[in-house]
Design an enzyme around this catalytic site. Structure first.
Site, PDB file in Angstrom:
ATOM      1  N   GLY A  25       0.803  -1.221   0.000  1.00 20.98           N
ATOM      2  CA  GLY A  25       0.000   0.000   0.000  1.00 20.98           C
ATOM      3  C   GLY A  25       0.830   1.263   0.000  1.00 20.98           C
TER       4      GLY A  25
ATOM      5  N   GLU B 243       1.652   1.811  -3.547  1.00 21.44           N
ATOM      6  CA  GLU B 243       0.421   2.238  -4.207  1.00 21.44           C
ATOM      7  C   GLU B 243       0.094   3.695  -3.886  1.00 21.44           C
ATOM      8  OE1 GLU B 243      -2.407  -1.573  -4.639  1.00 21.44           O
ATOM      9  OE2 GLU B 243      -1.494  -1.375  -2.660  1.00 21.44           O
TER      10      GLU B 243
ATOM     11  N   GLU C  21       2.020  -8.633  -2.419  1.00 20.03           N
ATOM     12  CA  GLU C  21       0.718  -9.188  -2.059  1.00 20.03           C
ATOM     13  C   GLU C  21       0.504 -10.647  -2.469  1.00 20.03           C
ATOM     14  OE1 GLU C  21       0.274  -4.730  -2.093  1.00 20.03           O
ATOM     15  OE2 GLU C  21       1.182  -6.213  -3.443  1.00 20.03           O
TER      16      GLU C  21
END
Length: 259
Positions: A110, A113, A133
């Protein structure tokens, strides 16, 4: 502006947002996501800045989502959790003012991201990037499967997501994930210098350029060019456009007034 997990300093139309959960490497849980989103909304809705820098406290930018929180979730809870993160990334990407990620350390999952949701990524040479992930039985869930191929290309995105390889800042720069590299001690100075350069330009024109560029990734080129024409017209109608052209002809710095 006071938050539990975010420090926000605003000066001269520049907002510096520091994610502040260093003992957990700034990993994202619901409270951290909420604080970042509320901070960004406050900046935008109150028109407090013409540029935003996001960075992390300590030795990480963001070391991904908080796996300790996620492990006990059921499927529907995971969907809600992911939607909250997606909403944050979408908000950052679509803010009217440019957002710079100053990546000081680990940008994993994240965190990578969130950096990709920013307009520009400036990284310390000590930064590390990864999408881990699939090794956790998941896929990137905060927009990574969509933004990463748009930034580095489909093949490289698949390589990084399928293998979970952690890459250093030099490799991130080589593949286009990062726009600029700095020595660790110079990261914030370079990020602030870049932000101030952006702020010195006509704010409305910068915002229209961001809108047009963002539109280019979501439409065909003919529609995108049509959108460019509309945003060009908005910028052309501003007083700042007249001031910028006069300053150019008179060989002096422009005095933009955001109108």
């Amino acid at each position: 502006m006071t938050y539990e997990y975010v420090i926000c300093n605003i000066e001269d139309r520049l907002a510096i947002v520091t994610i502040n959960r260093p003992k957990m490497l700034n990993s994202l849980n619901r409270d951290v996501i909420k604080d970042i989103l509320n901070c960004m909304k406050e900046i935008q809705q109150n028109n407090l800045a013409d540029c935003v820098i996001i960075t992390g406290a300590g030795r990480a930018f963001i070391a991904g989502a908080d796996i300790g929180v996620m492990v006990e979730m059921q499927g529907w809870q995971g969907r809600d959790w992911t939607k909250e993160g997606m909403d944050l990334m979408d908000y950052i990407e679509n803010m009217k003012m440019p957002v710079i990620a100053a990546v000081n350390g680990f940008a994993l999952g994240g965190g990578c991201e969130l950096a990709m949701a920013c307009d520009i990524r400036i990284a310390s040479k000590k930064a590390k990037f990864s999408q881990p992930e699939t090794g956790l039985g998941l896929i990137p869930g905060y927009g990574g499967t969509q933004r990463l191929p748009r930034i580095v290309g489909k093949g490289m995105a698949k390589y990084l997501i399928f293998t979970n390889d952690m890459i250093d800042a030099q490799e991130a720069y080589r593949i286009g994930l990062v726009e600029k590299l700095t020595e660790p001690e110079e990261l914030m100075n370079i990020a602030i210098e870049t932000a101030k350069k952006i702020i010195s330009r006509a704010p409305v024109a910068t915002r229209m350029a961001k809108r047009a560029i963002n539109a280019s990734t979501n439409t065909d080129i003919a529609t995108g060019i049509s959108y460019e024409l509309e945003t060009y017209e908005i910028a052309f109608q501003t007083e700042d456009r007249i001031e910028g052209m006069k300053a150019f002809l008179q060989k002096r710095p422009a005095n933009f007034k955001n109108c």
